[in-house]
Design an enzyme around this catalytic site. Sequence first.
Site, mmCIF file in Angstrom:
data_model
loop_
_atom_site.group_PDB
_atom_site.id
_atom_site.type_symbol
_atom_site.label_atom_id
_atom_site.label_comp_id
_atom_site.label_asym_id
_atom_site.label_seq_id
_atom_site.Cartn_x
_atom_site.Cartn_y
_atom_site.Cartn_z
ATOM 1 N N ARG A 1 0.840 -1.210 0.000
ATOM 2 C CA ARG A 1 0.000 0.000 0.000
ATOM 3 C C ARG A 1 0.871 1.254 0.000
ATOM 4 O O ARG A 1 1.874 1.330 0.695
ATOM 5 C CB ARG A 1 -0.910 0.030 1.238
ATOM 6 C CG ARG A 1 -1.700 1.341 1.307
ATOM 7 C CD ARG A 1 -2.887 1.283 2.228
ATOM 8 N NE ARG A 1 -2.520 1.111 3.628
ATOM 9 C CZ ARG A 1 -3.407 1.003 4.608
ATOM 10 N NH1 ARG A 1 -4.694 1.033 4.331
ATOM 11 N NH2 ARG A 1 -2.997 0.822 5.846
ATOM 12 N N ARG B 1 -0.678 -4.394 14.881
ATOM 13 C CA ARG B 1 -2.070 -4.017 14.547
ATOM 14 C C ARG B 1 -2.944 -5.259 14.414
ATOM 15 O O ARG B 1 -4.103 -5.260 14.815
ATOM 16 C CB ARG B 1 -2.100 -3.207 13.244
ATOM 17 C CG ARG B 1 -1.590 -1.790 13.433
ATOM 18 C CD ARG B 1 -1.242 -1.133 12.121
ATOM 19 N NE ARG B 1 -2.362 -0.961 11.233
ATOM 20 C CZ ARG B 1 -2.244 -0.746 9.918
ATOM 21 N NH1 ARG B 1 -1.058 -0.669 9.359
ATOM 22 N NH2 ARG B 1 -3.310 -0.595 9.187
HETATM 23 P P1 AP5 Z 1 -7.570 -0.479 2.428
HETATM 24 O O1 AP5 Z 1 -8.879 -0.313 1.767
HETATM 25 O O2 AP5 Z 1 -6.716 0.710 2.646
HETATM 26 O O3 AP5 Z 1 -7.772 -1.331 3.770
HETATM 27 P P2 AP5 Z 1 -8.353 -0.913 5.191
HETATM 28 O O4 AP5 Z 1 -9.098 -2.076 5.704
HETATM 29 O O5 AP5 Z 1 -9.075 0.393 5.102
HETATM 30 O O6 AP5 Z 1 -6.976 -0.774 5.952
HETATM 31 P P3 AP5 Z 1 -6.455 0.240 7.057
HETATM 32 O O7 AP5 Z 1 -5.023 -0.171 7.295
HETATM 33 O O8 AP5 Z 1 -6.656 1.677 6.655
HETATM 34 O O9 AP5 Z 1 -7.314 -0.107 8.241
HETATM 35 P P4 AP5 Z 1 -6.945 0.005 9.694
HETATM 36 O O10 AP5 Z 1 -8.229 -0.375 10.283
HETATM 37 O O11 AP5 Z 1 -5.801 -0.748 10.180
HETATM 38 O O12 AP5 Z 1 -6.401 1.498 9.813
HETATM 39 P P5 AP5 Z 1 -7.116 2.864 10.105
HETATM 40 O O13 AP5 Z 1 -6.639 3.827 9.109
HETATM 41 O O14 AP5 Z 1 -8.580 2.682 10.306
HETATM 42 O O15 AP5 Z 1 -6.760 -1.569 1.579
HETATM 43 C C1 AP5 Z 1 -5.423 -1.932 1.946
HETATM 44 C C2 AP5 Z 1 -4.561 -2.015 0.677
HETATM 45 O O16 AP5 Z 1 -5.020 -3.104 -0.127
HETATM 46 C C3 AP5 Z 1 -4.627 -0.778 -0.231
HETATM 47 O O17 AP5 Z 1 -3.386 -0.620 -0.852
HETATM 48 C C4 AP5 Z 1 -5.705 -1.143 -1.287
HETATM 49 O O18 AP5 Z 1 -5.494 -0.479 -2.507
HETATM 50 C C5 AP5 Z 1 -5.501 -2.651 -1.411
HETATM 51 N N1 AP5 Z 1 -6.724 -3.407 -1.633
HETATM 52 C C6 AP5 Z 1 -7.957 -3.196 -1.074
HETATM 53 N N2 AP5 Z 1 -8.824 -4.142 -1.485
HETATM 54 C C7 AP5 Z 1 -8.121 -4.978 -2.309
HETATM 55 C C8 AP5 Z 1 -8.469 -6.143 -3.042
HETATM 56 N N3 AP5 Z 1 -9.706 -6.665 -2.995
HETATM 57 N N4 AP5 Z 1 -7.509 -6.755 -3.765
HETATM 58 C C9 AP5 Z 1 -6.241 -6.260 -3.820
HETATM 59 N N5 AP5 Z 1 -5.850 -5.145 -3.158
HETATM 60 C C10 AP5 Z 1 -6.783 -4.515 -2.405
HETATM 61 O O19 AP5 Z 1 -6.512 3.201 11.536
HETATM 62 C C11 AP5 Z 1 -5.163 3.524 11.714
HETATM 63 C C12 AP5 Z 1 -4.868 3.709 13.182
HETATM 64 O O20 AP5 Z 1 -5.671 4.771 13.719
HETATM 65 C C13 AP5 Z 1 -5.171 2.516 14.089
HETATM 66 O O21 AP5 Z 1 -4.134 1.565 14.120
HETATM 67 C C14 AP5 Z 1 -5.359 3.206 15.445
HETATM 68 O O22 AP5 Z 1 -4.124 3.576 16.019
HETATM 69 C C15 AP5 Z 1 -6.103 4.479 15.043
HETATM 70 N N6 AP5 Z 1 -7.561 4.301 15.052
HETATM 71 C C16 AP5 Z 1 -8.415 4.423 13.994
HETATM 72 N N7 AP5 Z 1 -9.683 4.185 14.368
HETATM 73 C C17 AP5 Z 1 -9.634 3.895 15.695
HETATM 74 C C18 AP5 Z 1 -10.622 3.533 16.650
HETATM 75 N N8 AP5 Z 1 -11.911 3.390 16.307
HETATM 76 N N9 AP5 Z 1 -10.216 3.298 17.942
HETATM 77 C C19 AP5 Z 1 -8.933 3.440 18.303
HETATM 78 N N10 AP5 Z 1 -7.942 3.764 17.429
HETATM 79 C C20 AP5 Z 1 -8.290 3.994 16.140
#
Ligand code: AP5
Length: 233
Positions: free
Chosen positions: A132, A178
Amino acid sequence: MAATRVIMLGPPGAGKGTQAQRLCKEAGLAHMSTGDMLRAAVAAGTPVGLKAKSYMDGGKLVPDEVVIGVLVEAIDKALKNNAKGFVLDGFPRTLPQAEALKTNLAQRNLPIEQVILVNTPDKVVQDRLAARRSCSDPKCGAVYNLTSKPPKKADTCDICGKPIVLRNDDKPETVLVRQQTYWRDTAPLIQYYKQAGLLVEVDGSGSMDDIAVAIKATVAKGGSSSCGCCGCR
Ligand code: AP5
């Protein structure tokens, strides 16, 4: 009836953001990603960002009271802008967050209608996150993948022309933290929402297009695929 208040649940890198964005664009719903909101707060150096940064960089969850405040503010804003509904991406991530959300939405008489579990195996997720790349400008926030969704010009955002980079928390060692955090703190929400009769599961290991089709059909149908008591349907 089609669901308009949806949670996208699943492990880090499952494809929640990719699918939430597509669904919101098609259905005219507001996309609310707590990860994006927190990254914007970190970049802007706000008090929330200052509190969140070390947790995020370490792959740990930001404390519930901080992230609940951020999300409630975003819901207020979306409703003020007359959003037709919303997709929550990355929230809730703990049982206290789920309970806080339930209480808040009950007060507005706008309960969650569907929870979509994007079920993607750990190994697939690790490969996706290693490839990514995200736009370095948090205001743009575009997401690419060197394997499945490369930018047109190497290392450059198609939308705003800024460099694209590996997210701080996408380093392999942080991805492992994570994933552990997900299985310990967030995965219990699967049972929680199954019992509430809201959970629908979608296989997250296929192509982006196939998953989008499955999600669209699920949302159009509304409701849950299980009975809410034992998953017998
Ligand atoms: P993508 O769509 O970016 O995946 P995602 O599930 O959104 O992944 P994230 O890493 O953003 O989720 P996360 O939950 O860990 O992080 P967040 O930002 O919420 O896809 C991933 C990759 O694969 C991309 O390159 C995409 O192009 C590719 N892809 C997608 N679908 C595909 C497919 N079918 N085939 C091939 N490739 C594909 O959170 C980050 C941090 O913020 C957390 O660790 C935490 O510290 C904090 N945080 C956020 N929300 C909270 C909360 N509610 N409580 C506490 N802390 C929080």
